[in-house]
Design an enzyme around this catalytic site. Structure first.
Site, mmCIF file in Angstrom:
data_model
loop_
_atom_site.group_PDB
_atom_site.id
_atom_site.type_symbol
_atom_site.label_atom_id
_atom_site.label_comp_id
_atom_site.label_asym_id
_atom_site.label_seq_id
_atom_site.Cartn_x
_atom_site.Cartn_y
_atom_site.Cartn_z
ATOM 1 N N GLU A 197 -4.653 -0.751 -1.359
ATOM 2 C CA GLU A 197 -5.947 -0.833 -0.686
ATOM 3 C C GLU A 197 -6.939 0.039 -1.454
ATOM 4 O OE1 GLU A 197 -5.987 0.241 3.466
ATOM 5 O OE2 GLU A 197 -8.184 0.122 3.579
ATOM 6 N N LYS A 205 -6.690 -4.851 -3.120
ATOM 7 C CA LYS A 205 -7.327 -5.507 -1.975
ATOM 8 C C LYS A 205 -8.370 -4.588 -1.342
ATOM 9 C CE LYS A 205 -3.573 -4.243 1.255
ATOM 10 N NZ LYS A 205 -4.301 -3.505 2.254
ATOM 11 N N GLN A 214 7.571 -13.723 21.380
ATOM 12 C CA GLN A 214 7.223 -15.147 21.560
ATOM 13 C C GLN A 214 7.923 -16.034 20.525
ATOM 14 O OE1 GLN A 214 3.134 -16.115 22.782
ATOM 15 N NE2 GLN A 214 2.648 -13.980 22.356
ATOM 16 N N ASP A 240 0.781 -1.246 0.000
ATOM 17 C CA ASP A 240 0.000 0.000 0.000
ATOM 18 C C ASP A 240 0.812 1.296 0.000
ATOM 19 O OD1 ASP A 240 -1.963 -1.894 0.205
ATOM 20 O OD2 ASP A 240 -2.778 -1.224 2.119
ATOM 21 N N VAL A 297 3.170 0.310 4.232
ATOM 22 C CA VAL A 297 2.434 1.063 5.255
ATOM 23 C C VAL A 297 1.012 0.519 5.407
ATOM 24 C CG1 VAL A 297 3.780 3.135 4.804
ATOM 25 C CG2 VAL A 297 1.636 2.807 3.560
ATOM 26 N N THR A 298 0.452 0.715 6.588
ATOM 27 C CA THR A 298 1.110 1.128 7.806
ATOM 28 C C THR A 298 1.481 -0.109 8.633
ATOM 29 O OG1 THR A 298 -0.950 1.346 9.102
ATOM 30 C CG2 THR A 298 -0.189 3.292 7.898
ATOM 31 N N CYS A 334 -2.114 -2.455 7.808
ATOM 32 C CA CYS A 334 -2.105 -3.368 6.657
ATOM 33 C C CYS A 334 -0.899 -4.298 6.630
ATOM 34 C CB CYS A 334 -2.240 -2.572 5.363
ATOM 35 S SG CYS A 334 -3.879 -1.832 5.219
ATOM 36 N N LYS A 375 -7.737 -4.727 4.837
ATOM 37 C CA LYS A 375 -6.417 -4.378 5.360
ATOM 38 C C LYS A 375 -5.417 -5.477 5.016
ATOM 39 C CE LYS A 375 -8.216 -0.708 7.187
ATOM 40 N NZ LYS A 375 -8.245 0.482 6.308
HETATM 41 N N1 TIU Z 1 -2.570 0.421 4.270
HETATM 42 C C1 TIU Z 1 -3.078 0.682 5.471
HETATM 43 O O1 TIU Z 1 -2.455 0.461 6.492
HETATM 44 N N2 TIU Z 1 -4.330 1.268 5.508
HETATM 45 C C2 TIU Z 1 -4.809 1.972 6.541
HETATM 46 O O2 TIU Z 1 -5.988 2.284 6.586
HETATM 47 N N3 TIU Z 1 -3.916 2.327 7.498
HETATM 48 C C3 TIU Z 1 -4.109 3.132 8.571
HETATM 49 O O3 TIU Z 1 -3.171 3.281 9.346
HETATM 50 N N4 TIU Z 1 -5.266 3.747 8.751
#
Ligand code: TIU
Length: 251
Positions: free
Chosen positions: A102, A159, A232, A54, A187-188, A192, A162
């Site tokens: 996304e 996609k 873990q 993303d 990210v993030t 995701c 997430k």
């Molecule tokens: N790609 C992804 O992480 N989408 C999000 O919506 N991330 C947020 O941190 N909101």
């Protein structure tokens, strides 16, 4: 054959079972070892892909959706340069790369109402934002940033969720290409990237997440997201950085 800098590599490699379609039997495969937490991550070039999550304009650019919501995009933009270096090296070795985005169909038929209304924001997914309709496929903001733009032959996975496995053909593509290990960036970190790593783990993939190539608008969430993966004994996977992968690749 890739060469690593590890002095203990004999060059003989290890025996690895061939996959269905390879004619059966065993072949000698070079194992590349990356320094990582909680212990070294080992992969072979033919069965490991770089999965970039993303890196879209709406999340990373100053004029995008993320910034419009008041997020600090510099926390995400610091990942661009290390991703560029890693991607260039990965491509130069002829290794496999996949990208995700996304987003939703223009008719929003794959957008759950819960996702649409979550956050109670005045402007939400599907509405007209600063770079076209927010997280809608085909809109400028939905596309990948130019610095990391996919090349021909690199799969782009669109996609709706997430996680990159939910409602996509990612698993099918990886299976058909014989991929069993993923180096995950993007990210993030806690949203995701984390969701995708968890999905991959349950499907039998080993994931290495690179901390300098992942980012969150919230630095403490970035740290927590990485910790959750490697705790873990590596419950969901491994954590390292791009320099360690580049070293392992012989750069
Ligand atoms: N790609 C992804 O992480 N989408 C999000 O919506 N991330 C947020 O941190 N909101």
């Amino acid at each position: 054959m890739l060469r690593t800098k590890r002095p203990d590599e004999s060059g003989r490699g290890r025996h690895e079972c061939l996959r269905h379609g390879d004619g059966g039997g065993y072949r000698v495969t070079k194992i590349i070892s990356v320094e990582a937490e909680p212990y070294s991550f080992e992969f072979s070039a033919a069965t490991c892909a770089l999965l970039i999550i993303d890196m879209q304009r709406d999340f990373l650019e100053a004029g995008g959706y993320g910034a419009m919501l008041g997020n600090d995009v510099s926390q995400l933009r610091r990942t661009i340069e290390p991703n560029q270096r890693l991607l260039a090296a990965w491509r130069a070795k002829g290794l496999q790369v996949l990208h995700t985005r996304e987003g939703h169909r223009p008719d929003l038929s794959c957008l759950p109402l819960t996702k649409k209304v979550r956050g109670r924001s005045a402007i939400s997914i599907g509405d007209l934002g600063p770079m076209g309709r927010i997280l809608v496929r085909g809109e400028a903001g939905h596309d990948i940033i130019p610095e990391l733009y996919p090349q021909a032959g690199e799969a782009v996975i669109d996609k709706p969720g997430k996680g990159a496995f939910y409602a996509t053909d990612l698993h099918t593509i990886l299976q058909n290409r014989g991929i069993r290990q993923l180096i995950v960036t993007g990210v993030t970190t806690e949203v995701c990237v984390n969701t995708t790593v968890r999905e991959a783990n349950d499907r039998g993939y080993d994931c290495l997440v690179l901390e300098d190539c992942c980012g969150s608008y919230l630095p403490d969430m970035h740290e927590a997201g990485l910790k959750m993966i490697k705790e873990q004994g590596g419950i969901f996977g491994w954590v390292s950085d791009s320099a360690s992968v580049l070293t392992a690749l012989g750069y």
